[in-house]
Motif scaffolding. Structure first.
Motif, short mmCIF file in Angstrom:
data_model
loop_
_atom_site.label_atom_id
_atom_site.label_comp_id
_atom_site.label_asym_id
_atom_site.label_seq_id
_atom_site.Cartn_x
_atom_site.Cartn_y
_atom_site.Cartn_z
N ILE A 306 0.07 -5.25 13.65
CA ILE A 306 -0.76 -4.07 13.35
C ILE A 306 -0.99 -3.99 11.85
N GLU A 307 -2.24 -3.91 11.46
CA GLU A 307 -2.59 -3.71 10.06
C GLU A 307 -3.37 -2.41 9.93
N TYR A 308 -3.10 -1.67 8.86
CA TYR A 308 -3.60 -0.31 8.67
C TYR A 308 -4.40 -0.25 7.36
N CYS A 309 -5.53 0.44 7.41
CA CYS A 309 -6.38 0.53 6.23
C CYS A 309 -6.10 1.82 5.45
N LEU A 310 -5.89 1.65 4.15
CA LEU A 310 -5.70 2.79 3.25
C LEU A 310 -6.34 2.43 1.90
N CYS A 318 5.80 -0.82 8.77
CA CYS A 318 7.20 -1.17 9.01
C CYS A 318 7.58 -0.81 10.44
N HIS A 319 8.48 -1.60 11.04
CA HIS A 319 8.82 -1.38 12.45
C HIS A 319 9.80 -0.23 12.64
N ASN A 320 10.38 0.30 11.54
CA ASN A 320 11.33 1.41 11.69
C ASN A 320 10.68 2.57 12.45
N SER A 321 11.31 2.99 13.53
CA SER A 321 10.90 4.11 14.38
C SER A 321 9.60 3.85 15.13
N LEU A 322 9.06 2.63 15.03
CA LEU A 322 7.84 2.33 15.79
C LEU A 322 8.21 2.14 17.25
#
Length: 325
Positions: A306-310, A318-322
């Motif tokens: 997963i890549e996110y645009c900002l 980050c996978h923490n809590s995902l």
């Protein structure tokens, strides 16, 4: 006329300028420097020769020049780059590369009628070693002078032709395409493809020798894709082989350049590549805040990293809590 011994000018043999017809009047010509007409020179009996027209003689004479005039030599592909030659006392010579830099190159380009923007100074006889005198060891142009002769200069110490100075200038040409423009061809979208560059109205490709992500990023910036991400460099005609001229090879951009033509390279139009080595790039496409995409699996589109645009820049999460939600 064949088998000649001209002492002034450059002599050519073997019908270099094409075979003539009719009579071969002179053979075994033996001029000395004291003669001022060819017919005065000793030769075999007029009209008697053991030659054919495939052996017709030719000559190239040095055109007159004026003090301070300059010309570019050493690249037969394009006229706007080459070894800088300088006229003094009606004789062409070269310039030493000691202290030869960008402002000197800008003045040379201005004097020749080219653009000063993007002028590149070359050293170490990049366009081949010249002949004759090396006139100046030092040039100190500010960049505003109209001619090299107006710059401060010094004959200085001796300098060999292995250090002849050269220059690349840009031209203001919009025939078919604008000089120095780039385009991407063969990709699946406007942000990727084979790199093609316009030189003197003709589109050509770039060889992948030394082609790097820095070079690719310069191409992306020139095309307006100047985002925080860097371009991806491709080699071996990844987007298909081009045709026609290979204009650039051994490109060596730095991150400060914003046009590919500004980057140092081998002599324009000279390459040891075939189109199987055409260079390509992939530029970062624009995105909007909150947009996501999946990357890393070319087999199916529905899974991946997963890549996110900002701020118009893609990043990861980050996978923490995902979790599944």
């Amino acid at each position: 006329m064949c088998v000649y011994n001209f002492l002034d000018g450059i002599s050519y043999s073997n019908a270099h300028f094409g075979a003539g017809s009719g009579k071969i009047w002179m053979d075994d010509v033996a001029c000395s420097s004291s003669y001022n007409k060819l017919i005065y020179c000793p030769s075999s009996i007029l009209g008697t020769s053991n030659c054919g027209h495939s052996e017709d003689a030719g000559v190239s004479c040095q055109a007159p020049c004026t003090d301070g005039q300059i010309r570019l030599a050493g690249n037969t592909n394009v006229p706007q780059e080459g070894r800088v030659e300088y006229c003094l006392n009606n004789n062409w010579g070269t310039i030493c590369d000691s202290s030869w830099g960008a402002t000197d190159a800008q003045v040379a380009c201005r004097q020749l009628g080219y653009l000063t923007e993007g002028a590149i100074a070359y050293s170490s006889a990049k366009f081949g070693s010249g002949t004759g005198p090396v006139y100046y060891h030092y040039f100190g142009c500010s960049g505003s002078e109209a001619t090299l002769s107006a710059c401060s200069k010094s004959s200085g110490s001796s300098c060999s032709h292995s250090r002849d100075a050269g220059v690349r200038c840009l031209v203001n040409s919009t025939v078919n395409c604008t000089y120095g423009d780039v385009r991407l061809v063969g990709g699946s979208n406007q942000y990727e493809g084979r790199v093609e560059i316009c030189i003197n109205g003709i589109w050509g490709t770039v060889c992948d020798d030394s082609w790097s992500s820095t070079d690719a990023t310069v191409v992306c910036k020139q095309l307006g894709h100047s985002y925080t991400g860097s371009g991806v460099a491709y080699s071996n005609a990844h987007f298909g082989a081009g045709s026609g001229k290979i204009w650039m090879d051994d490109v060596a951009c730095s991150s400060s350049y914003n046009k590919l033509i500004y980057c140092p390279s081998s002599i324009l139009g000279t390459s040891n590549c075939g189109h199987s080595e055409d260079a390509g790039v992939s530029c970062q496409a624009p995105c909007t805040n909150g947009q996501i995409r999946l990357v890393g699996n070319t087999n199916v589109p529905q899974e991946g990293r997963i890549e996110y645009c900002l701020n118009n820049n893609w990043g990861t999460i980050c996978h923490n809590s995902l979790g599944s939600n």
